[in-house]
Write a protein that holds these residues in place. Structure first.
Motif, PDB file in Angstrom:
ATOM      1  N   ALA A  71      34.731  25.850  15.257  1.00 22.14           N
ATOM      2  CA  ALA A  71      35.630  25.939  16.405  1.00 22.14           C
ATOM      3  C   ALA A  71      36.829  25.019  16.240  1.00 22.14           C
ATOM      4  CB  ALA A  71      34.868  25.597  17.688  1.00 22.14           C
ATOM      5  N   VAL A  72      36.587  23.815  15.708  1.00 19.96           N
ATOM      6  CA  VAL A  72      37.698  22.884  15.496  1.00 19.96           C
ATOM      7  C   VAL A  72      38.706  23.478  14.514  1.00 19.96           C
ATOM      8  CG1 VAL A  72      38.294  20.646  14.492  1.00 19.96           C
ATOM      9  CG2 VAL A  72      36.404  20.821  16.116  1.00 19.96           C
ATOM     10  N   VAL A  73      38.202  24.082  13.441  1.00 20.45           N
ATOM     11  CA  VAL A  73      39.109  24.674  12.449  1.00 20.45           C
ATOM     12  C   VAL A  73      39.901  25.818  13.069  1.00 20.45           C
ATOM     13  CG1 VAL A  73      39.206  25.901  10.254  1.00 20.45           C
ATOM     14  CG2 VAL A  73      37.652  23.960  10.522  1.00 20.45           C
ATOM     15  N   LEU A  74      39.266  26.682  13.837  1.00 18.21           N
ATOM     16  CA  LEU A  74      39.953  27.821  14.435  1.00 18.21           C
ATOM     17  C   LEU A  74      40.958  27.388  15.493  1.00 18.21           C
ATOM     18  CD1 LEU A  74      36.965  30.327  14.752  1.00 18.21           C
ATOM     19  CD2 LEU A  74      38.845  30.375  13.099  1.00 18.21           C
ATOM     20  N   VAL A  75      40.580  26.405  16.311  1.00 18.47           N
ATOM     21  CA  VAL A  75      41.503  25.907  17.338  1.00 18.47           C
ATOM     22  C   VAL A  75      42.728  25.288  16.691  1.00 18.47           C
ATOM     23  CG1 VAL A  75      41.785  24.182  19.150  1.00 18.47           C
ATOM     24  CG2 VAL A  75      39.756  25.647  19.126  1.00 18.47           C
ATOM     25  N   ALA A  76      42.501  24.527  15.623  1.00 12.81           N
ATOM     26  CA  ALA A  76      43.641  23.913  14.943  1.00 12.81           C
ATOM     27  C   ALA A  76      44.562  24.977  14.363  1.00 12.81           C
ATOM     28  CB  ALA A  76      43.145  22.976  13.838  1.00 12.81           C
ATOM     29  N   ALA A  77      43.979  26.019  13.790  1.00 10.82           N
ATOM     30  CA  ALA A  77      44.810  27.094  13.237  1.00 10.82           C
ATOM     31  C   ALA A  77      45.570  27.825  14.336  1.00 10.82           C
ATOM     32  CB  ALA A  77      43.928  28.067  12.447  1.00 10.82           C
ATOM     33  N   THR A  78      44.917  28.079  15.466  1.00 11.24           N
ATOM     34  CA  THR A  78      45.579  28.757  16.579  1.00 11.24           C
ATOM     35  C   THR A  78      46.727  27.919  17.128  1.00 11.24           C
ATOM     36  OG1 THR A  78      43.487  29.845  17.136  1.00 11.24           O
ATOM     37  CG2 THR A  78      45.212  29.815  18.821  1.00 11.24           C
ATOM     38  N   ALA A  79      46.508  26.610  17.257  1.00 14.76           N
ATOM     39  CA  ALA A  79      47.558  25.726  17.765  1.00 14.76           C
ATOM     40  C   ALA A  79      48.763  25.719  16.832  1.00 14.76           C
ATOM     41  CB  ALA A  79      47.000  24.314  17.934  1.00 14.76           C
ATOM     42  N   VAL A  82      55.020  43.109   8.348  1.00 14.97           N
ATOM     43  CA  VAL A  82      54.939  41.690   7.971  1.00 14.97           C
ATOM     44  C   VAL A  82      55.878  41.425   6.796  1.00 14.97           C
ATOM     45  CG1 VAL A  82      53.412  39.864   7.183  1.00 14.97           C
ATOM     46  CG2 VAL A  82      52.559  41.616   8.742  1.00 14.97           C
ATOM     47  N   LEU A  83      56.647  40.364   6.936  1.00 14.21           N
ATOM     48  CA  LEU A  83      57.543  39.955   5.862  1.00 14.21           C
ATOM     49  C   LEU A  83      56.759  39.208   4.786  1.00 14.21           C
ATOM     50  CD1 LEU A  83      60.568  38.693   8.008  1.00 14.21           C
ATOM     51  CD2 LEU A  83      60.254  40.955   6.928  1.00 14.21           C
ATOM     52  N   LEU A  84      57.334  39.155   3.608  1.00 12.09           N
ATOM     53  CA  LEU A  84      56.671  38.502   2.489  1.00 12.09           C
ATOM     54  C   LEU A  84      56.457  37.009   2.759  1.00 12.09           C
ATOM     55  CD1 LEU A  84      55.554  38.767  -0.356  1.00 12.09           C
ATOM     56  CD2 LEU A  84      57.858  38.327  -1.252  1.00 12.09           C
ATOM     57  N   THR A  85      57.445  36.360   3.341  1.00 12.64           N
ATOM     58  CA  THR A  85      57.298  34.923   3.632  1.00 12.64           C
ATOM     59  C   THR A  85      56.210  34.688   4.681  1.00 12.64           C
ATOM     60  OG1 THR A  85      59.088  35.129   5.255  1.00 12.64           O
ATOM     61  CG2 THR A  85      59.682  34.404   3.010  1.00 12.64           C
ATOM     62  N   GLU A  86      56.160  35.604   5.684  1.00 13.94           N
ATOM     63  CA  GLU A  86      55.115  35.447   6.695  1.00 13.94           C
ATOM     64  C   GLU A  86      53.729  35.673   6.103  1.00 13.94           C
ATOM     65  OE1 GLU A  86      57.791  36.969  10.516  1.00 13.94           O
ATOM     66  OE2 GLU A  86      56.332  38.313   9.548  1.00 13.94           O
ATOM     67  N   ALA A  87      53.593  36.622   5.214  1.00 13.68           N
ATOM     68  CA  ALA A  87      52.310  36.859   4.558  1.00 13.68           C
ATOM     69  C   ALA A  87      51.885  35.646   3.736  1.00 13.68           C
ATOM     70  CB  ALA A  87      52.392  38.096   3.673  1.00 13.68           C
ATOM     71  N   LEU A  93      50.635  32.994   6.220  1.00 17.97           N
ATOM     72  CA  LEU A  93      49.297  33.345   6.722  1.00 17.97           C
ATOM     73  C   LEU A  93      48.224  33.151   5.646  1.00 17.97           C
ATOM     74  CD1 LEU A  93      50.081  36.551   8.813  1.00 17.97           C
ATOM     75  CD2 LEU A  93      49.470  34.279   9.675  1.00 17.97           C
ATOM     76  N   SER A  94      48.544  33.549   4.426  1.00 16.73           N
ATOM     77  CA  SER A  94      47.576  33.373   3.342  1.00 16.73           C
ATOM     78  C   SER A  94      47.299  31.896   3.087  1.00 16.73           C
ATOM     79  CB  SER A  94      48.100  34.036   2.060  1.00 16.73           C
ATOM     80  OG  SER A  94      48.292  35.415   2.255  1.00 16.73           O
ATOM     81  N   GLY A  95      48.352  31.094   3.117  1.00 12.69           N
ATOM     82  CA  GLY A  95      48.147  29.663   2.937  1.00 12.69           C
ATOM     83  C   GLY A  95      47.330  29.053   4.057  1.00 12.69           C
ATOM     84  N   GLY A  96      47.613  29.490   5.300  1.00 14.85           N
ATOM     85  CA  GLY A  96      46.833  28.987   6.422  1.00 14.85           C
ATOM     86  C   GLY A  96      45.376  29.398   6.337  1.00 14.85           C
ATOM     87  N   LEU A 143      39.653  28.043   5.194  1.00 16.48           N
ATOM     88  CA  LEU A 143      38.418  28.230   4.428  1.00 16.48           C
ATOM     89  C   LEU A 143      38.020  26.962   3.666  1.00 16.48           C
ATOM     90  CD1 LEU A 143      39.033  31.826   3.009  1.00 16.48           C
ATOM     91  CD2 LEU A 143      37.514  31.155   4.898  1.00 16.48           C
ATOM     92  N   ILE A 144      39.003  26.292   3.068  1.00 10.26           N
ATOM     93  CA  ILE A 144      38.701  25.062   2.329  1.00 10.26           C
ATOM     94  C   ILE A 144      38.173  23.985   3.273  1.00 10.26           C
ATOM     95  CG2 ILE A 144      39.728  23.199   0.989  1.00 10.26           C
ATOM     96  CD1 ILE A 144      41.610  25.279  -0.236  1.00 10.26           C
ATOM     97  N   ALA A 145      38.853  23.822   4.433  1.00 12.07           N
ATOM     98  CA  ALA A 145      38.412  22.818   5.394  1.00 12.07           C
ATOM     99  C   ALA A 145      37.011  23.134   5.906  1.00 12.07           C
ATOM    100  CB  ALA A 145      39.404  22.741   6.554  1.00 12.07           C
TER     101      ALA A 145
END
Length: 316
Positions: A12-20, A33-38, A41-44, A49-51
């Motif tokens: 939940a902490v990871v998802l809340v942080a991503a949503t914020a 979706v633009l290439l920069t936006e993709a 999102l991929s980086g996020g 997942l790593i966290a």
């Protein structure tokens, strides 16, 4: 806190942080979706997942250590316990596992003591029957053969003498088996004489057995002496049967806390060999008196069996 809620809150902490970050950050999502936006999102997603993986790895590490302890625990090698770490249910699980090991080791020691006591009693009974019944019967047969041979003609007398020798050899073998089953010399002459007699019994043209027994051994209990004798007997038996050795040394010395028995040969060693019933029997006997048993390669090749027996504590 229960394990379920800890894992849930971590996610939940990871998802809340991503949503914020998505709500408060400058990033937006267009359609299409633009290439920069993709890329953002991929980086996020990768960061989430790593966290999440790191947090779960830290939280579940005690369970992984406990699982390794469960797969490597051997009741014949007691004392090893996984460290109690973690929190909540994880710590309680490790404590419960350690308590279960304590109970299992105590129950195994008790059952092994009863089994080995019954085994020694059965050995005593069989040895007594071999000596009293079969031994006396063969002795009577030898006397009858001698009487018949004295009255027989010369060709038959020679054959009867050969039968006498075969019967006498069988009688000696039965007596030897009876001595191995019940070490009467241990009760009559003590541990030192028993081990010397055992070394002499295994000495042959193909195997040289040397012994060194310290004269200043501390007093040991009856059970400790029996365990020392049986471990030495089983070690010499394994050497004679399986080691392809030409020399073996039997040493019994005093240590600061007790005595140490070493049986070392120059055979082919035990690397890669599975432990049979004889070695497991030695481990069970060692556990009965709180002794330590180690088997491994000898310094100069071959195999070394080392039994460390603590001296019984005496009240002052």
């Amino acid at each position: 806190m229960p394990l379920f809620w800890r894992i849930f809150l971590l996610n939940a902490v990871v998802l809340v942080a991503a949503t914020a970050l998505l709500l408060l950050g400058p990033a937006t999502v267009s359609a299409p979706v633009l290439l920069t936006e993709a890329a953002v999102l991929s980086g996020g997603l990768a960061a989430m997942l790593i966290a999440n993986a790191l947090l779960l790895r830290i939280g579940l590490a005690p369970l992984q250590r406990l699982a390794r302890a469960m797969t490597t625990t051997d009741l014949l090698r007691p004392g090893a316990r996984p460290a109690v770490d973690g929190h909540g249910e994880v710590a309680e699980l490790i404590i419960t596992f350690n308590t279960m090991l304590d109970r299992l080791e105590a129950e195994r020691a008790t059952s092994a003591a009863r089994a080995l006591t019954a085994q020694e009693s059965e050995r005593h009974r069989i040895a007594q029957e071999l000596h009293d019944e079969i031994g006396q019967t063969l002795t009577a047969v030898l006397l009858d053969l001698k009487r018949v041979a004295d009255q027989a003609p010369d060709p038959v007398r020679e054959q009867l003498h050969q039968v006498q020798e075969t019967t006498r050899a069988s009688l000696d073998e039965i007596r030897r088996i009876a001595r191995r089953l019940r070490p009467g010399v241990l009760e009559e002459l003590g541990l030192t004489s028993s081990l010397k007699s055992l070394a002499a019994e295994f000495t042959s043209p193909a195997l040289s057995v040397r012994h060194h027994i310290a004269p200043d051994l501390p007093p040991l209990g009856e059970n400790a002496e029996l365990v020392l004798y049986r471990v030495a007997q089983e070690s010499l038996t394994n050497t004679a049967r399986h080691a392809d050795a030409t020399r073996v040394g039997l040493t019994l010395e005093r240590t600061p806390n007790g005595v140490e028995l070493r049986v070392r040969d120059n055979g082919r060693g035990i690397e890669g060999a599975t432990e049979g019933a004889g070695i497991r029997g030695m481990r069970e006997r060692a556990l009965l008196i709180g002794a330590g048993l180690t088997l491994g390669p000898a310094p100069d090749g071959g195999t070394e069996v080392r039994l460390t027996v603590p001296t019984p504590h005496r009240s002052q």
